[in-house]
Design a protein around this motif. Structure first.
Motif, PDB file in Angstrom:
ATOM      1  N   ILE A 119       0.834  -1.198   0.000  1.00 19.79           N
ATOM      2  CA  ILE A 119       0.000   0.000   0.000  1.00 19.79           C
ATOM      3  C   ILE A 119       0.869   1.249   0.000  1.00 19.79           C
ATOM      4  CG2 ILE A 119      -1.886  -1.145   1.244  1.00 19.79           C
ATOM      5  CD1 ILE A 119      -0.909   0.262   3.778  1.00 19.79           C
ATOM      6  N   ASP A 120       0.246   2.372  -0.351  1.00 22.02           N
ATOM      7  CA  ASP A 120       0.822   3.697  -0.146  1.00 22.02           C
ATOM      8  C   ASP A 120       0.118   4.321   1.056  1.00 22.02           C
ATOM      9  OD1 ASP A 120       2.337   3.273  -2.392  1.00 22.02           O
ATOM     10  OD2 ASP A 120       1.028   4.439  -3.713  1.00 22.02           O
ATOM     11  N   ILE A 121       0.863   5.101   1.817  1.00 18.13           N
ATOM     12  CA  ILE A 121       0.288   5.800   2.972  1.00 18.13           C
ATOM     13  C   ILE A 121       0.166   7.280   2.635  1.00 18.13           C
ATOM     14  CG2 ILE A 121       0.616   6.466   5.378  1.00 18.13           C
ATOM     15  CD1 ILE A 121      -0.106   3.570   5.034  1.00 18.13           C
ATOM     16  N   VAL A 122      -1.065   7.784   2.635  1.00 17.91           N
ATOM     17  CA  VAL A 122      -1.333   9.187   2.335  1.00 17.91           C
ATOM     18  C   VAL A 122      -1.825   9.868   3.609  1.00 17.91           C
ATOM     19  CG1 VAL A 122      -2.748  10.786   0.990  1.00 17.91           C
ATOM     20  CG2 VAL A 122      -1.845   8.721  -0.076  1.00 17.91           C
ATOM     21  N   LEU A 168       3.053   9.876   2.231  1.00 16.56           N
ATOM     22  CA  LEU A 168       4.100   9.725   3.237  1.00 16.56           C
ATOM     23  C   LEU A 168       5.029   8.560   2.906  1.00 16.56           C
ATOM     24  CD1 LEU A 168       5.190  10.650   6.031  1.00 16.56           C
ATOM     25  CD2 LEU A 168       3.711   8.907   7.043  1.00 16.56           C
ATOM     26  N   LEU A 169       4.469   7.380   2.604  1.00 15.07           N
ATOM     27  CA  LEU A 169       5.254   6.194   2.282  1.00 15.07           C
ATOM     28  C   LEU A 169       4.679   5.527   1.037  1.00 15.07           C
ATOM     29  CD1 LEU A 169       5.653   4.542   5.821  1.00 15.07           C
ATOM     30  CD2 LEU A 169       7.260   6.057   4.656  1.00 15.07           C
ATOM     31  N   GLN A 170       5.546   4.852   0.296  1.00 14.21           N
ATOM     32  CA  GLN A 170       5.112   4.180  -0.925  1.00 14.21           C
ATOM     33  C   GLN A 170       5.533   2.719  -0.915  1.00 14.21           C
ATOM     34  OE1 GLN A 170       5.957   6.307  -4.603  1.00 14.21           O
ATOM     35  NE2 GLN A 170       6.296   8.218  -3.480  1.00 14.21           N
ATOM     36  N   ASN A 171       4.662   1.877  -1.460  1.00 15.93           N
ATOM     37  CA  ASN A 171       4.963   0.454  -1.652  1.00 15.93           C
ATOM     38  C   ASN A 171       5.383  -0.222  -0.350  1.00 15.93           C
ATOM     39  OD1 ASN A 171       5.098  -1.823  -3.305  1.00 15.93           O
ATOM     40  ND2 ASN A 171       7.249  -1.513  -3.790  1.00 15.93           N
ATOM     41  N   VAL A 172       4.592  -0.039   0.693  1.00 13.41           N
ATOM     42  CA  VAL A 172       4.874  -0.613   2.010  1.00 13.41           C
ATOM     43  C   VAL A 172       4.117  -1.932   2.144  1.00 13.41           C
ATOM     44  CG1 VAL A 172       4.807  -0.229   4.497  1.00 13.41           C
ATOM     45  CG2 VAL A 172       5.122   1.696   2.944  1.00 13.41           C
ATOM     46  N   GLN A 173       4.775  -2.952   2.671  1.00 10.56           N
ATOM     47  CA  GLN A 173       4.126  -4.253   2.841  1.00 10.56           C
ATOM     48  C   GLN A 173       3.291  -4.270   4.123  1.00 10.56           C
ATOM     49  OE1 GLN A 173       6.744  -7.613   3.210  1.00 10.56           O
ATOM     50  NE2 GLN A 173       5.095  -9.098   3.036  1.00 10.56           N
ATOM     51  N   THR A 182      -9.522  -2.525  12.969  1.00 12.70           N
ATOM     52  CA  THR A 182      -9.265  -1.113  13.273  1.00 12.70           C
ATOM     53  C   THR A 182      -7.793  -0.748  13.197  1.00 12.70           C
ATOM     54  OG1 THR A 182      -9.126  -1.646  15.637  1.00 12.70           O
ATOM     55  CG2 THR A 182     -11.275  -0.984  14.774  1.00 12.70           C
ATOM     56  N   THR A 183      -6.907  -1.725  12.909  1.00 17.38           N
ATOM     57  CA  THR A 183      -5.484  -1.418  12.788  1.00 17.38           C
ATOM     58  C   THR A 183      -4.871  -2.224  11.653  1.00 17.38           C
ATOM     59  OG1 THR A 183      -4.835  -3.173  14.345  1.00 17.38           O
ATOM     60  CG2 THR A 183      -5.232  -0.973  15.271  1.00 17.38           C
ATOM     61  N   ILE A 184      -3.795  -1.690  11.072  1.00 15.40           N
ATOM     62  CA  ILE A 184      -2.961  -2.448  10.149  1.00 15.40           C
ATOM     63  C   ILE A 184      -1.514  -2.300  10.611  1.00 15.40           C
ATOM     64  CG2 ILE A 184      -4.474  -2.282   8.148  1.00 15.40           C
ATOM     65  CD1 ILE A 184      -2.807   0.011   7.106  1.00 15.40           C
ATOM     66  N   THR A 185      -0.736  -3.364  10.469  1.00 16.24           N
ATOM     67  CA  THR A 185       0.669  -3.362  10.878  1.00 16.24           C
ATOM     68  C   THR A 185       1.537  -3.384   9.638  1.00 16.24           C
ATOM     69  OG1 THR A 185       0.121  -4.540  12.917  1.00 16.24           O
ATOM     70  CG2 THR A 185       2.432  -4.542  12.245  1.00 16.24           C
ATOM     71  N   LEU A 186       2.507  -2.460   9.573  1.00 10.12           N
ATOM     72  CA  LEU A 186       3.319  -2.260   8.381  1.00 10.12           C
ATOM     73  C   LEU A 186       4.768  -2.653   8.635  1.00 10.12           C
ATOM     74  CD1 LEU A 186       1.981   1.297   7.436  1.00 10.12           C
ATOM     75  CD2 LEU A 186       1.082  -0.924   6.719  1.00 10.12           C
ATOM     76  N   ASP A 187       5.442  -3.070   7.558  1.00  6.55           N
ATOM     77  CA  ASP A 187       6.866  -3.407   7.597  1.00  6.55           C
ATOM     78  C   ASP A 187       7.642  -2.189   7.092  1.00  6.55           C
ATOM     79  OD1 ASP A 187       9.362  -4.504   7.535  1.00  6.55           O
ATOM     80  OD2 ASP A 187       8.946  -6.014   6.015  1.00  6.55           O
ATOM     81  N   THR A 188       8.321  -1.479   8.004  1.00  5.12           N
ATOM     82  CA  THR A 188       8.990  -0.237   7.636  1.00  5.12           C
ATOM     83  C   THR A 188      10.402  -0.198   8.216  1.00  5.12           C
ATOM     84  OG1 THR A 188       8.321   1.015   9.614  1.00  5.12           O
ATOM     85  CG2 THR A 188       6.768   0.953   7.766  1.00  5.12           C
ATOM     86  N   GLU A 193      -0.216  11.846  14.622  1.00  2.78           N
ATOM     87  CA  GLU A 193      -0.470  12.933  15.555  1.00  2.78           C
ATOM     88  C   GLU A 193      -0.974  14.194  14.863  1.00  2.78           C
ATOM     89  OE1 GLU A 193      -0.267  12.638  18.822  1.00  2.78           O
ATOM     90  OE2 GLU A 193       0.289  10.526  18.586  1.00  2.78           O
ATOM     91  N   ILE A 194      -0.626  14.376  13.591  1.00  4.92           N
ATOM     92  CA  ILE A 194      -0.947  15.647  12.939  1.00  4.92           C
ATOM     93  C   ILE A 194      -2.094  15.551  11.945  1.00  4.92           C
ATOM     94  CG2 ILE A 194       1.453  16.389  13.151  1.00  4.92           C
ATOM     95  CD1 ILE A 194       1.712  15.935  10.123  1.00  4.92           C
ATOM     96  N   GLY A 195      -2.502  14.355  11.573  1.00 11.04           N
ATOM     97  CA  GLY A 195      -3.564  14.280  10.570  1.00 11.04           C
ATOM     98  C   GLY A 195      -4.157  12.904  10.412  1.00 11.04           C
ATOM     99  N   ARG A 196      -4.870  12.737   9.324  1.00 13.30           N
ATOM    100  CA  ARG A 196      -5.566  11.495   9.023  1.00 13.30           C
ATOM    101  C   ARG A 196      -4.720  10.628   8.099  1.00 13.30           C
ATOM    102  NH1 ARG A 196     -11.038   9.862   8.435  1.00 13.30           N
ATOM    103  NH2 ARG A 196     -11.392   8.414   6.730  1.00 13.30           N
ATOM    104  N   VAL A 197      -4.579   9.350   8.421  1.00 17.94           N
ATOM    105  CA  VAL A 197      -3.771   8.411   7.646  1.00 17.94           C
ATOM    106  C   VAL A 197      -4.702   7.524   6.824  1.00 17.94           C
ATOM    107  CG1 VAL A 197      -2.115   6.513   7.750  1.00 17.94           C
ATOM    108  CG2 VAL A 197      -1.922   8.419   9.356  1.00 17.94           C
ATOM    109  N   THR A 198      -4.439   7.442   5.519  1.00 16.84           N
ATOM    110  CA  THR A 198      -5.265   6.646   4.618  1.00 16.84           C
ATOM    111  C   THR A 198      -4.388   5.687   3.825  1.00 16.84           C
ATOM    112  OG1 THR A 198      -6.831   8.479   4.388  1.00 16.84           O
ATOM    113  CG2 THR A 198      -6.955   6.727   2.737  1.00 16.84           C
ATOM    114  N   ALA A 199      -4.884   4.466   3.616  1.00 15.05           N
ATOM    115  CA  ALA A 199      -4.142   3.455   2.858  1.00 15.05           C
ATOM    116  C   ALA A 199      -4.662   3.398   1.431  1.00 15.05           C
ATOM    117  CB  ALA A 199      -4.297   2.084   3.521  1.00 15.05           C
TER     118      ALA A 199
END
Length: 286
Positions: free
Chosen positions: A157-160, A174-179, A202-208, A221-227
């Motif tokens: 996924i990408d994280i926007v 924010l991040l691209q092509n994250v597993q 309600t949660t997803i765990t990412l490999d970063t 902390e500063i905004g909304r995170v979308t996958a």
């Protein structure tokens, strides 16, 4: 019986010497070739061992059939280059969880033992899924930002992030092509609970990386995170530029449009200092 003449004997002796010399020459050439080959292989092995990028894995001592138990009599530890190591190979620090298990598939002598080869596919702890240097970070998501439960472990996924300061809203990748390592508490896409209808979590765990993990935490902390879900094999990069939300929607940017922040005063006092009015509207008649 006729005795060979001295000339014939001399000719025969010369032929024998020629054959012997040729055989010796071929033997020397073969020995030199073998020596050069072995020297080259030894140099390659030494070069690999000197670069320090080796990992230890558990290997079969001898050829093991299906059903063979994992134990001190059947396996050993071997160092191999990291680039050759299978991500699913059992390492010495994981050996305690594999000891006593039986092989579901045969293993050749010297071959690394994989978790997938064990009966029942006994998996290591969740942390064993991470490569060295990586970190797992969990991000809260709602029904919209989790694509209504359609994201599964193993997807990329990408994280926007959508954020707002005092005057404007911004959107950026924010991040691209994250597993995705896990959705909710499920880390196996083939688990029974993942089959059928989309799940709710309600949660997803990412490999970063550690630095990207910090960025994800700060973004929470500063905004909304979308996958944004990627298609399999899609490695295309997208722009990471920070874009003003009004510009992204094609709306006028800034405060210099038709809106004014001049306070409206009635009876000598302001109704509200923050009231915005249309600058094109005419003032009320006296």
């Amino acid at each position: 019986m006729t005795t060979p003449s001295p000339a014939a004997m001399q000719t025969r002796s010369r032929k024998h010497w020629i054959v012997l010399v040729v055989a010796l020459a071929l033997g020397v050439l073969a020995a030199l070739g073998a020596s050069n080959y072995l020297s080259q292989k030894m140099a390659e092995i030494e070069a690999r061992s000197q670069d320090g990028d080796l990992v230890q894995v558990v290997v079969a001592k001898t050829s093991l059939p299906s059903g063979a138990p994992i134990g001190a009599e059947t396996v050993a530890v071997r160092e191999i280059p990291r680039t050759w190591a299978h991500s699913g190979a059992i390492t010495p620090d994981q050996y305690g969880r594999a000891e006593g298990a039986a092989l579901a598939h045969p293993a050749a002598a010297g071959e690394p033992i994989l978790w997938a080869q064990l009966e029942g596919r006994r998996a290591p702890s969740f942390s064993a899924r991470l490569q060295s240097g990586q970190r797992a970070v969990t991000v809260p998501v709602d029904e919209i930002s989790s694509l209504s439960g359609m994201v599964e472990p193993g997807d990329r996924i990408d994280i926007v992030v959508s954020a707002r300061n005092e005057t404007r809203s911004f959107t950026f990748t924010l991040l691209q092509n994250v597993q995705v390592l896990a959705t909710g508490s499920v880390a196996d896409p083939e688990a029974p609970e993942t089959q059928g209808l989309p799940r709710s979590y309600t949660t997803i765990t990412l490999d970063t990386s550690p630095e990207d993990a910090k960025r994800v935490i700060a973004a929470r902390e500063i905004g909304r995170v979308t996958a944004l879900l990627r298609a399999p094999g899609d490695l295309a990069a997208v722009s990471g530029a920070i874009t003003d939300a009004r510009k992204l929607l094609g709306l006028p940017a800034g405060e210099d449009g038709a809106v004014s922040t001049v306070p409206v005063i009635y009876g000598g006092g302001p109704i509200t200092s923050g009231l915005r009015i249309d600058a094109r509207a005419q003032a009320p008649a006296d």
